[in-house]
Design a protein around this motif. Sequence first.
Motif, mmCIF file in Angstrom:
data_model
loop_
_atom_site.group_PDB
_atom_site.id
_atom_site.type_symbol
_atom_site.label_atom_id
_atom_site.label_comp_id
_atom_site.label_asym_id
_atom_site.label_seq_id
_atom_site.Cartn_x
_atom_site.Cartn_y
_atom_site.Cartn_z
ATOM 1 N N LYS A 1 0.845 -1.197 0.000
ATOM 2 C CA LYS A 1 0.000 0.000 0.000
ATOM 3 C C LYS A 1 0.879 1.246 0.000
ATOM 4 N N VAL A 2 0.372 2.276 -0.658
ATOM 5 C CA VAL A 2 1.119 3.538 -0.743
ATOM 6 C C VAL A 2 1.192 4.169 0.642
ATOM 7 N N LYS A 3 2.403 4.385 1.104
ATOM 8 C CA LYS A 3 2.645 4.950 2.437
ATOM 9 C C LYS A 3 3.000 6.423 2.355
ATOM 10 N N GLU A 4 3.683 6.814 1.257
ATOM 11 C CA GLU A 4 4.149 8.209 1.143
ATOM 12 C C GLU A 4 4.198 8.577 -0.325
ATOM 13 N N LEU A 5 3.655 9.744 -0.669
ATOM 14 C CA LEU A 5 3.663 10.235 -2.043
ATOM 15 C C LEU A 5 4.871 11.131 -2.276
ATOM 16 N N PRO A 6 5.375 11.214 -3.509
ATOM 17 C CA PRO A 6 6.467 12.149 -3.790
ATOM 18 C C PRO A 6 6.007 13.578 -3.529
ATOM 19 N N GLY A 7 6.905 14.371 -3.039
ATOM 20 C CA GLY A 7 6.559 15.770 -2.796
ATOM 21 C C GLY A 7 7.807 16.618 -2.717
ATOM 22 N N GLY A 8 7.688 17.873 -3.121
ATOM 23 C CA GLY A 8 8.836 18.779 -3.086
ATOM 24 C C GLY A 8 9.934 18.278 -4.005
ATOM 25 N N SER A 9 11.115 18.068 -3.439
ATOM 26 C CA SER A 9 12.260 17.613 -4.231
ATOM 27 C C SER A 9 12.344 16.085 -4.306
ATOM 28 N N GLN A 10 11.402 15.395 -3.666
ATOM 29 C CA GLN A 10 11.423 13.939 -3.673
ATOM 30 C C GLN A 10 11.073 13.399 -5.056
ATOM 31 N N PHE B 1 10.722 9.936 -5.446
ATOM 32 C CA PHE B 1 10.074 8.650 -5.287
ATOM 33 C C PHE B 1 9.056 8.669 -4.163
ATOM 34 N N GLY B 2 8.053 7.782 -4.309
ATOM 35 C CA GLY B 2 7.128 7.542 -3.233
ATOM 36 C C GLY B 2 7.584 6.341 -2.423
ATOM 37 N N SER C 1 9.426 -1.199 3.863
ATOM 38 C CA SER C 1 9.117 -0.016 3.063
ATOM 39 C C SER C 1 10.074 0.076 1.882
ATOM 40 N N LEU C 2 9.513 0.323 0.704
ATOM 41 C CA LEU C 2 10.323 0.419 -0.512
ATOM 42 C C LEU C 2 10.090 1.756 -1.188
ATOM 43 N N LYS C 3 11.175 2.460 -1.472
ATOM 44 C CA LYS C 3 11.088 3.649 -2.306
ATOM 45 C C LYS C 3 10.988 3.215 -3.762
ATOM 46 N N CYS C 4 10.067 3.837 -4.502
ATOM 47 C CA CYS C 4 9.866 3.418 -5.884
ATOM 48 C C CYS C 4 9.179 4.512 -6.684
ATOM 49 N N VAL C 5 9.100 4.298 -7.989
ATOM 50 C CA VAL C 5 8.391 5.203 -8.892
ATOM 51 C C VAL C 5 6.902 4.864 -8.805
ATOM 52 N N LEU C 6 6.070 5.869 -8.518
ATOM 53 C CA LEU C 6 4.629 5.659 -8.374
ATOM 54 C C LEU C 6 3.875 6.163 -9.601
ATOM 55 N N PRO C 7 2.738 5.540 -9.919
ATOM 56 C CA PRO C 7 1.872 6.110 -10.958
ATOM 57 C C PRO C 7 1.381 7.487 -10.522
ATOM 58 N N GLY C 8 1.037 8.313 -11.482
ATOM 59 C CA GLY C 8 0.647 9.674 -11.148
ATOM 60 C C GLY C 8 -0.720 9.804 -10.515
ATOM 61 N N ASP C 9 -1.552 8.765 -10.576
ATOM 62 C CA ASP C 9 -2.939 8.894 -10.124
ATOM 63 C C ASP C 9 -3.237 8.110 -8.852
ATOM 64 N N VAL C 10 -2.199 7.760 -8.067
ATOM 65 C CA VAL C 10 -2.449 7.002 -6.838
ATOM 66 C C VAL C 10 -2.563 7.943 -5.644
ATOM 67 N N ALA C 11 -3.240 7.437 -4.591
ATOM 68 C CA ALA C 11 -3.392 8.191 -3.353
ATOM 69 C C ALA C 11 -2.857 7.353 -2.203
ATOM 70 N N LEU C 12 -2.715 7.969 -1.058
ATOM 71 C CA LEU C 12 -2.251 7.251 0.127
ATOM 72 C C LEU C 12 -3.186 6.080 0.440
ATOM 73 N N ALA D 1 5.835 0.993 -9.194
ATOM 74 C CA ALA D 1 4.567 0.559 -8.613
ATOM 75 C C ALA D 1 3.456 0.661 -9.660
ATOM 76 N N LEU D 2 2.655 -0.382 -9.745
ATOM 77 C CA LEU D 2 1.500 -0.414 -10.647
ATOM 78 C C LEU D 2 0.247 -0.599 -9.812
ATOM 79 N N ARG D 3 -0.869 -0.157 -10.330
ATOM 80 C CA ARG D 3 -2.132 -0.382 -9.616
ATOM 81 C C ARG D 3 -2.387 -1.876 -9.500
ATOM 82 N N ALA D 4 -2.787 -2.314 -8.326
ATOM 83 C CA ALA D 4 -3.020 -3.738 -8.081
ATOM 84 C C ALA D 4 -4.269 -4.205 -8.822
#
Length: 366
Positions: free
Chosen positions: A253-262, A264-265, A273-284, A363-366
């Motif tokens: 499950k998405v724990k943290e979204l990219p933000g600011g200079s980040q 990866f989510g 916990s894994l840092k990874c590239v997230l799709p643009g349309d996911v939410a926490l 990360a891909l939508r499940a």
Amino acid sequence: MIRIDNLNVRYHTERGEIHAVRGISLEVKQGQFYTLLGPSGCGKTTTLRSVAGLETPQGGEVFVGDDLVFSSSRRISVPPYERDIGMVFQSYAIWPHMSVFENVAFPLREMRPRFSKREIRQKVLKVLSMVQLEGLEDRPAPFLSGGQQQRLALARALVKEPRVLLLDEPLSNLDAKLREETRFEIRELVKRLGITTLYVTHDQLEALTMSDFVAVMDQGRVVQEGIPKEIYQSPKERFVANFIGLTNFLEGKVKELPGGSQRFGVVETATGSLKCVLPGDVALQDSVVVVVRPEDVNLVTEPKPNQNNVLHGKVEAVIFMGEALECQVAVGSQKLRTKLHPSSAVRQGEAVTLELLPEQCRALRA
């Protein structure tokens, strides 16, 4: 050079209607090597045969060049022999009662206006030289090897200099070594001639090594298209990631979204916990699956402080594959595959530390 708009093909069987091709639209540009890739029954060959005129779709339009060769709404269906195409079938369809020369000459003898005997001979010998069959023109076709028969079928498709070349799994009957050699021969030949090519295969390696552009099909639809590198490294659906090569899947499950200079989510998985590239349309708290290729799972001896995506596990299996070692590593309840250099000293039962590079985890939508 080839344009398909909203193509639909249905078959009526004893078990009911089968919707083999479901609204496919695609465009193959001039000189492009374009591959339809997918498992058996996904509709790729039916799509190719619709372009060739060997299937009658129930909907859509097909253009070859500027010529509209099929339209359900306008009731246009140009016969195959008027579509200016060359086609190589999976079975090659070589005429066993003819010599090599006569097999290649046959399309020229049927064309109008007619060619002279001298013109036919010149054209046949020229194309036989292209496919490395010079000197075999008098040999009976059945006396050729499998690879030679495949090249003969290609020569017959090329001899009338078509605008478009259609190839339906032409290498599937060859052994592994010959298939490897022949795919590069075909790629180099059609590129040298500048022929627009539509290729059908279920073999991922063929698609990745031969194509300028790949469309991955599933259940009659194109699920993703792009250049080979994009298809392999940036799959948009789990089906694509699973079908193209080996892949590790880590659900979470998405724990943290990219933000600011980040860049990866963060996804919370059973392994941590894994840092990874997230799709643009996911939410926490959205459910996702993290995909990472075995070659992007690295063994590390001394992790750096604050290093991301470091996992600890135990080697359960080591398989020697010649060019690589494939290892299966148990990480908690998960099992990850990794590919290492064949000289690696890893052994079954050994405790290891893995690193998953964030930029290679998607990360891909499940």
